[in-house]
Structure formats: structure tokens, C-alpha cells
Design a protein around this motif. Sequence first.
Motif, mmCIF file in Angstrom:
data_model
loop_
_atom_site.group_PDB
_atom_site.id
_atom_site.type_symbol
_atom_site.label_atom_id
_atom_site.label_comp_id
_atom_site.label_asym_id
_atom_site.label_seq_id
_atom_site.Cartn_x
_atom_site.Cartn_y
_atom_site.Cartn_z
ATOM 1 N N MET A 198 0.845 -1.207 0.000
ATOM 2 C CA MET A 198 0.000 0.000 0.000
ATOM 3 C C MET A 198 0.870 1.243 0.000
ATOM 4 O O MET A 198 1.828 1.348 0.757
ATOM 5 C CB MET A 198 -0.875 0.016 1.254
ATOM 6 C CG MET A 198 -2.261 -0.534 1.015
ATOM 7 S SD MET A 198 -3.309 -0.090 2.401
ATOM 8 C CE MET A 198 -4.708 -1.125 2.070
ATOM 9 N N ARG B 266 -10.819 7.396 4.478
ATOM 10 C CA ARG B 266 -11.437 6.734 5.611
ATOM 11 C C ARG B 266 -12.520 7.627 6.228
ATOM 12 O O ARG B 266 -13.556 7.143 6.684
ATOM 13 C CB ARG B 266 -10.379 6.404 6.656
ATOM 14 C CG ARG B 266 -10.852 5.410 7.678
ATOM 15 C CD ARG B 266 -9.935 5.415 8.871
ATOM 16 N NE ARG B 266 -8.562 5.119 8.482
ATOM 17 C CZ ARG B 266 -7.499 5.490 9.202
ATOM 18 N NH1 ARG B 266 -7.652 6.166 10.306
ATOM 19 N NH2 ARG B 266 -6.293 5.180 8.801
ATOM 20 N N MET C 184 -15.729 7.033 4.577
ATOM 21 C CA MET C 184 -16.371 5.768 4.963
ATOM 22 C C MET C 184 -17.009 5.897 6.340
ATOM 23 O O MET C 184 -18.079 5.341 6.598
ATOM 24 C CB MET C 184 -15.342 4.641 4.942
ATOM 25 C CG MET C 184 -14.852 4.339 3.534
ATOM 26 S SD MET C 184 -13.888 2.830 3.460
ATOM 27 C CE MET C 184 -12.236 3.442 3.668
ATOM 28 N N ALA D 257 -21.555 0.139 12.444
ATOM 29 C CA ALA D 257 -20.164 0.297 12.854
ATOM 30 C C ALA D 257 -19.304 0.550 11.618
ATOM 31 O O ALA D 257 -19.562 -0.024 10.558
ATOM 32 C CB ALA D 257 -19.687 -0.956 13.575
ATOM 33 N N ILE E 215 -16.535 -0.585 10.725
ATOM 34 C CA ILE E 215 -15.911 -1.764 10.108
ATOM 35 C C ILE E 215 -16.827 -2.404 9.080
ATOM 36 O O ILE E 215 -16.381 -2.960 8.075
ATOM 37 C CB ILE E 215 -15.490 -2.788 11.197
ATOM 38 C CG1 ILE E 215 -14.750 -3.984 10.607
ATOM 39 C CG2 ILE E 215 -16.703 -3.300 11.971
ATOM 40 C CD1 ILE E 215 -13.381 -3.695 10.119
ATOM 41 N N ARG E 216 -18.149 -2.314 9.276
ATOM 42 C CA ARG E 216 -19.091 -2.910 8.322
ATOM 43 C C ARG E 216 -18.976 -2.216 6.963
ATOM 44 O O ARG E 216 -19.151 -2.835 5.918
ATOM 45 C CB ARG E 216 -20.529 -2.803 8.841
ATOM 46 C CG ARG E 216 -20.793 -3.567 10.131
ATOM 47 C CD ARG E 216 -20.992 -5.058 9.867
ATOM 48 N NE ARG E 216 -19.748 -5.800 9.990
ATOM 49 C CZ ARG E 216 -19.274 -6.275 11.139
ATOM 50 N NH1 ARG E 216 -19.949 -6.128 12.249
ATOM 51 N NH2 ARG E 216 -18.132 -6.929 11.174
ATOM 52 N N TYR F 51 -16.095 -0.585 5.990
ATOM 53 C CA TYR F 51 -14.764 -0.918 5.463
ATOM 54 C C TYR F 51 -14.804 -2.266 4.746
ATOM 55 O O TYR F 51 -14.168 -2.459 3.718
ATOM 56 C CB TYR F 51 -13.718 -1.000 6.583
ATOM 57 C CG TYR F 51 -13.579 0.230 7.458
ATOM 58 C CD1 TYR F 51 -13.850 1.510 6.966
ATOM 59 C CD2 TYR F 51 -13.154 0.112 8.772
ATOM 60 C CE1 TYR F 51 -13.714 2.617 7.777
ATOM 61 C CE2 TYR F 51 -13.015 1.223 9.589
ATOM 62 C CZ TYR F 51 -13.306 2.471 9.095
ATOM 63 O OH TYR F 51 -13.171 3.555 9.904
ATOM 64 N N GLU F 52 -15.561 -3.210 5.318
ATOM 65 C CA GLU F 52 -15.639 -4.542 4.716
ATOM 66 C C GLU F 52 -16.136 -4.447 3.280
ATOM 67 O O GLU F 52 -15.578 -5.060 2.373
ATOM 68 C CB GLU F 52 -16.599 -5.436 5.518
ATOM 69 C CG GLU F 52 -16.046 -5.951 6.814
ATOM 70 C CD GLU F 52 -17.040 -6.832 7.569
ATOM 71 O OE1 GLU F 52 -16.617 -7.799 8.181
ATOM 72 O OE2 GLU F 52 -18.251 -6.538 7.545
ATOM 73 N N THR G 87 -13.632 -2.450 0.911
ATOM 74 C CA THR G 87 -12.412 -3.162 0.526
ATOM 75 C C THR G 87 -12.715 -4.331 -0.397
ATOM 76 O O THR G 87 -11.854 -4.789 -1.125
ATOM 77 C CB THR G 87 -11.660 -3.697 1.765
ATOM 78 O OG1 THR G 87 -12.560 -4.490 2.544
ATOM 79 C CG2 THR G 87 -11.124 -2.572 2.607
ATOM 80 N N PHE G 88 -13.960 -4.806 -0.371
ATOM 81 C CA PHE G 88 -14.312 -5.985 -1.166
ATOM 82 C C PHE G 88 -14.376 -5.641 -2.653
ATOM 83 O O PHE G 88 -13.908 -6.397 -3.501
ATOM 84 C CB PHE G 88 -15.656 -6.543 -0.704
ATOM 85 C CG PHE G 88 -16.033 -7.829 -1.378
ATOM 86 C CD1 PHE G 88 -15.620 -9.038 -0.856
ATOM 87 C CD2 PHE G 88 -16.790 -7.829 -2.551
ATOM 88 C CE1 PHE G 88 -15.952 -10.230 -1.472
ATOM 89 C CE2 PHE G 88 -17.121 -9.026 -3.171
ATOM 90 C CZ PHE G 88 -16.700 -10.229 -2.619
ATOM 91 N N TYR G 89 -14.947 -4.486 -2.973
ATOM 92 C CA TYR G 89 -15.192 -4.156 -4.375
ATOM 93 C C TYR G 89 -14.044 -3.333 -4.955
ATOM 94 O O TYR G 89 -13.637 -2.340 -4.381
ATOM 95 C CB TYR G 89 -16.506 -3.379 -4.506
ATOM 96 C CG TYR G 89 -17.698 -4.224 -4.177
ATOM 97 C CD1 TYR G 89 -18.184 -5.152 -5.091
ATOM 98 C CD2 TYR G 89 -18.312 -4.137 -2.944
ATOM 99 C CE1 TYR G 89 -19.263 -5.955 -4.778
ATOM 100 C CE2 TYR G 89 -19.393 -4.932 -2.622
ATOM 101 C CZ TYR G 89 -19.870 -5.843 -3.549
ATOM 102 O OH TYR G 89 -20.926 -6.642 -3.250
ATOM 103 N N THR G 90 -13.560 -3.760 -6.128
ATOM 104 C CA THR G 90 -12.467 -3.021 -6.751
ATOM 105 C C THR G 90 -12.928 -1.669 -7.265
ATOM 106 O O THR G 90 -12.115 -0.818 -7.593
ATOM 107 C CB THR G 90 -11.892 -3.817 -7.931
ATOM 108 O OG1 THR G 90 -12.978 -4.141 -8.807
ATOM 109 C CG2 THR G 90 -11.211 -5.069 -7.468
ATOM 110 N N LEU H 94 -9.396 2.954 -2.479
ATOM 111 C CA LEU H 94 -9.046 3.314 -1.111
ATOM 112 C C LEU H 94 -7.839 4.237 -1.065
ATOM 113 O O LEU H 94 -7.409 4.657 -0.005
ATOM 114 C CB LEU H 94 -8.780 2.052 -0.297
ATOM 115 C CG LEU H 94 -9.957 1.070 -0.320
ATOM 116 C CD1 LEU H 94 -9.593 -0.223 0.369
ATOM 117 C CD2 LEU H 94 -11.189 1.672 0.331
#
Lengths: 207, 682
Positions: A1, A58, A61, A71, A73-74, A76-77, A80-83, A87
Amino acid sequence: MSQHAEPTSFAFHADSLKLVEKAIAKYPEGRQMSAVKTLLDIAQRQMEQDTGSAWLPRAAMDVVAACLGVAPIRVYEVATFYTMFNLEPVGKYHLQLCTTTPCWLRGSDDVVAACKKATGIKNFGETSADGMFTLKEVECLGACVNAPILQVNDDYFEDMDAARTTALIEDLKAGKPLPPAGSLAGRMSSAPAPGQTSLRSNPSAGE
Amino acid sequence: MAKLTIDGIEVEVPNGSTVIQAAEAAGIEIPRFCYHERLSVAGNCRMCLVEIEKMPPKPVASCGQPVADGMVVHTDSEMVRKGRRGVMEFLLINHPLDCPICDQGGECDLQDEAVAYGRDTSRYEDDKRSVAQPDWGPLVRTTMTRCIHCTRCVRFTTEVAGVAEIGGTFRGESTKISTYVEKALSSELSGNIIDLCPVGALTSKPYAFTARPWELRKTDSIDVLDALGSNIRIDARGAEVLRILPRINDDVNEEWLGDKSRFSVDGLKRRRLDRPWIRENGKLRAASWEEAFAAIAGKVKATAPQKLGALAGDLADVESMLALKEFFAAMGSKNIDCRVDGASFDASKRAFYLFNTTIAGIEDADALLIIGSNPRHEAPVLNARIRKHWLDGGFKIGVVGRAQNLTYEFDHVGDGPQALQALLDGTHPFADVLKAAARPMIILGAGALARPDGAAIHAAAWQLAARFNMLSTDWHGFNLLHHAAARVGALDLGFLPGEGAMDAKAMLSGGAEVLWLLGADAQAVRNIPAHSFVVYQGHHGDAGAARADVILPGAAYTEKDGTYVNTEGRVQQAYIAVKPPGDAREDWRILRAISAYLGHALPYDTLAQLRDHLRAQYPVFAEAFRRFAGTDATGPAGAAALGSGAFAPLLANYYQTDVISRSSPTMAACVATHYPVAEAAE
């Protein structure tokens, strides 16, 4: 990164907020989380408007999480999953190049080389020195019939080869706007490249 | 009920059960990594494959497959074995072969199942993936390269602990279980993800590289760092307690344990009192037991019995408190008290000071009023139970006291006791919630009773219980949530001042010329006036020992057979795991010895005799645990007016609350991590 500066704050503009409210209102009470991808997209587009780079800091998000009452983190999940969610900051033109089997068989390696040469980018995931282009390798874009595919921001450019890729990038560098999306070989959608092979006359016109 | 056949065994399970639960009922073990009976079903490890007849001819994940009547399941057919071997091979593709240096070795689910389903060699020739090791704070050590993405830790923190901080980020080969923004986990239950992790990805940081599980001597015990009486297992090697793990007890702690209870073990080795000390010319000097006893005897004999006082601390076991009480009774003193925090309330009936609903009973309630308590800090495992029931829905919660993040939503009814009056008058809307509830309950924090108006608060809370239908033949909704593990046992023993005798406040402020502190370490003991002769009997050099004139080294809870009564009145037995250090002795033995030295020998020579005596004198210790009926609505005495000050938190922080956790470097690291501002202000 890579290291990049994260903005400390983010807030939806008034016009973005309207879209946010509309997106959330589509889902029943308690299911607001369903709007997460729409909201992330709205945030990313607002970043593009404001900074010229379509990415999700961030802080953005966290704002999305607050809008949805979940939350962080939900969010962020999902992000980060989808291209499709970036980020890190990207160039003005985000080149997403498909190298999956059909595109590869149709010569995507040449397109990769042309992209790298024209933009000066050495590896996938990097941004050119002038900040104009970011080159990413992506999996199947679902337009194999016109392979190889190069996606620039929201638009698909199809039937790419080295020459067309170089020309496209040089035009963008010269400040020209993006051409209309679709095949750069001049064909309509995925009609046969040499021209129509059937229905060349109107059968109902009669003898 | 659904009837199904598993491997030829017929079982009947409730509708809605899954095949893995049915197999459990049939006594058949199915390997699993992601499935856990106390968490939601994820179905992502695929290890629990079974074959079900008359279903599509492929293996089925039994953890997510609901049972149906007449199902025929095979858990050990060729198809199943082949499927599981395939799953195992995929799991091992990226799992490092570092078992020899992995702390999970010997108690690793993946290691165990690999013995049954693993291939002897790998067919995978590419490089294994490696993942960075994020820092999750001072308790949990991460080695995410070993992670198999079962998501148990994600589900635990989200569902049970109520702090959604871990998630599955990125995807495919890059999938990482992470906090995304690197941070220390802010849960008081974070240690449980170490137990849940089926591989060595999450291990205990303080215990890292300390021992192998097969080297450890395992002893069943009871946790004393809060009043819940969580069932624990003490793992020791030689004379050292190395770690503490929860034991399953569905009525108390299910299978969870708070971080303080789990990680304070290193406090058991530090600042220990391992020999008697005597203060001479203002300075403590090491002494022999004989010298210490002589010094005490000299002072006690020169003092009138009315000027002798004894206080029992928060960690004391029932046996030693009984010995202390009878020792003082033999000397003619009624000055005994267990409420070192200065609380005074009517403890004449057991129901007045117990958690009458019981911990498991929380799940039968439909409304809850918390008064002057932060259960998240005072009893995190109980708080998880409240959250569990709240997640089920229909559980309305109100809080009187400071509004904090308790991991569930609540109505903030008010800050101070005046809110209780408002509820009694029916002027606050939450009164309607309580009125409408069929089984409402109150949790009154023991900290609220230490206020000057404690007795009035106690009485007002009971009045609320009586007013709002909390006392009936099959329901008792009045609950006192203690924080001190010793308190209920002490109250059951009547470790309270006799008629006309001094209470804790009077003794601490100089009323007692000889003051015996049985592990009493409240900050108030620092201010005992100089003319009091203080005997400190305990295991850690803290406030009590610093003020003491004679120190008698006792045993910590891991070092003695002891009886403890938890906040709901459950009498539980802890067993000795290691010997006390040096010259330290079990506390009741010390009291037995000094009583003989002073010529008032207590009538028991062995622990068995003491316990027989205990059960004969106090039958409550011989009875089986039961839930009280709320048929007696007579409230506790407490005529004084309610004060107006807001309820203050009982604990300044969760991690350091008693001599053991205050001596623990791990707990100190937790405080530095989670209370950085408070630390700087000191």
C-alpha cells in the motif's frame, strides 16, 4: 500500500445529501445498510468533483457508516471488497484493464504494454507521474464479445489494440475529452466487425 | 420435533435445529471450524460436510442444514470423508507449517482435524500467502498468516461483545480478518476470541511462548475478580499459575470470561506477601510467624474487646471469614463488617442483597431498569447476557445513572436518585414501560449503596420492584449487582456489626484500637488514624499492607480451597491450584493458629471440620441453589430521604480494581492503552 495523506474530515454536499436520503429511503426501517454501496459511490463521486480524484478516504467511509447507523468496520468490509471503490487517490483517468482469458486471447498484453508506454506507468496499481492516469488490472468486465476491454472511469472502450490505446491516451493527455464509449473499431455494439452478414435487405419489402 | 437417523442412530430434536446439532444430540462429533453453538451460523469453513439421503448427491454443510422429519444422514461415508479431505487440503494450502513455534500447538482444532483428514504431503507448489500482523492491543496476539477465515472472532465481537471492530476485509486471496484501522480491541471480553480461534491466528499475548498445554496442571476454580463467580480453569506448572480459562457453566458465565479475570494472572506473582512483617519504629521488618503472633497477642490482650475490630475484604473466601468472625466472637468483639466501601443497608433478608432474578433468569425478563451501575465494567459477562437478551428483541432497558456505552440501547431515565422518585410517582415515561411489562427486573449497583443515602436508595429500589409487578410467586425482579466476590458470602455469614457495635466507617476512622484487615484494601484503609494497631492478613502488598503494623501473609484465590458465593447467591467451590508462596498460609489456618495462640481455639482443625461447622451453623451453604420467589414484599428499612447527587461510576476503570489486577503488568498495559488521558492526568 502506498502512503497517502488521509483527509481528516468529509461531509456530504447538499446535492449529495439529497441522493443519500433518496438511496436510504428505498429500504425499509432497520435495513438501511442495504444502501451502503450507493452511498460509497456517492461519496467517491463527490471526492472526484472536489479533488479530481475518485477515491474514498477513511473519513468518508466513517461518514457513510454514521449515515447508516452501523459500525465503521461494516463499511470498510464492503469498500475493501469491491475493486470499484478506490481506497487510495487515483489519477484523473482510472484505466482498468481486463486481462482475463478472452481479453488476453484477443491481445490484452499489447494493450497493457501500450498503456504502460503511453502513461509512463511501470506496474499495475501505480499512478503516472503527472497524476493523470492510474492503471489497474481487473478481472472480467463482462464485455468479452468485444475483447479486449479498457475501462476508463465509467466508460468501456472496446476492441482495443496497441494503436488505439496509445491514441486514446495521447488524446486524453492533450486535454481532449473522452470519446463516446463503446467499440473504438467503429462497429455498432457487437455487430460483426466486417459489416452486416444478415438482414442486409428488408425481407418485408417484398419481391 | 423432528425425528431423523444419523449413522443409524435415531434422534429427535426440535424443529429448526440444524443437522450438526442433531448429530451432537446423537453423540456424534462432526469436525467444524466456523460453527460455534453460541454464535450465528456462518457456514464458510465447509468442514462439517455430511451426506444426506434423498438430497442432491453432494455433501452438505451440516451446520447450516435444517433438520427435516425422516432425514437419513451419514457422517462417515466415503463421500463425506473425501469432501472433508478436500476441504482440509484447501485450508492447508495457505496455512503455514509452523506448528512447532505456534502457541496453539496441542490445542489446535486444525491440527487435530488434520490428523484425521489431512494428506501427508502437499500438492501445492506455489508460495503460501503471508499476512501482516496487526496490533490488537496488549491482550490478543495476532498471527494472521495462520487465519483460516472462519470469522468466529468477527461474530463474537459483533454479536456477544457488542463492539463491532473486527471484520473480513478485502477479498479472495487478499482476504484479511482485520480492524482495517489498526487499533486495540475495546471490549472487556476480547480474550474470548483467543479461545474461539480454531487455529493459532489469535493467541494470548501475555502467555505467548510460555508453555505447552500438555505441561499444564488443570484445576477447576471460581473467579473472584468480580462478583459473578465465573467458572474458571487454572492452568499451572510447578508453583506458577500460567493462565486462566473459562469453564462452561450455562447458568453463570456460559463459556465467556472477562479480560480482567483472564489476564490478571501475572499479578499473582508480583508484590506478594510471602512472610510476616512487623512494624518497628515506623518501619516494617521481616519477622517470623512466632514474632508476629507475639506482637498481635501483646496488643490484643491489652485492649478491651469493644475496641477490637475486623474487616473482611472483597476477595475473601467464606471459610476464612467464618474463622475470623468466630475468632472475634470468641474474644468478645462484635465489631465486624464486610462493607469496607462504607455501604450501609438492610441485609436482614437474603433477598435484599441477592441478584434474585438469577443471571440466566435475565433471559426471561422483558424490561430492565439499571440503577447506579455500569454492568459492562462491574460484570462484563453478565452484561453480555443482557445484550444477548436485548438482541432477541422486546427487552426494554432503562438506566438511572451515567449514560455510557453499554453495548445495547437504553432509555436514560435520569442521573440520580430523584429519577427513582419520578418512576415511583409515575411521572417518567419509563414507568409505563415497567407497568406494561410482565416480568420486569431491576439491577441495583452495589456502588450506589455506598452513598450516604444508600439505605434510602435500597428501599426505593425495592419499592419500585413492589410497585411494578416484580415480586410474584414465580418471579423475583429485584437484583443487587455486587462487585466484590466476597460480599454475598460475608452477608450470608452475617459478617456485620452486632448490636451496638462499630461498623466499617467507625472502625476505619479510629474507633478500633486493634483493627484486623482480612484482605481489606479499599483506599480508605490508608487513612486509618495512627493510634489504631492494624493487622493486615492478605496476599498482596497494597494499601492495607502499607498501613499495617503486622502483616500476616495469606493465600490468593488460586492458592486455597475456598467457597465463594456469587451475586445471585450461588455457593461455589474453588480448588487449590498452587501452594501459597514462601511462608504464606491458607487464611483460615492462620486464624485457627492465632486463635489457639490467644487461648480461644476455634473448634475445627481441618477444612472438612470447618465446612461441616459452616453448613451446620449456616444451612444456606448446604442448600442447593434455587431462584427465590418474590412472595415476601416487605421492603428493607431505609427511611432517610433520597439524595440528589448523580450516581458516580463505581470503578474508575475496568482493568485495575483490586490488589491482584493492580499488581498485574498486563492490566497496567490495558489501562495505558484504553485510558490514555486519565493516565496522563495522574
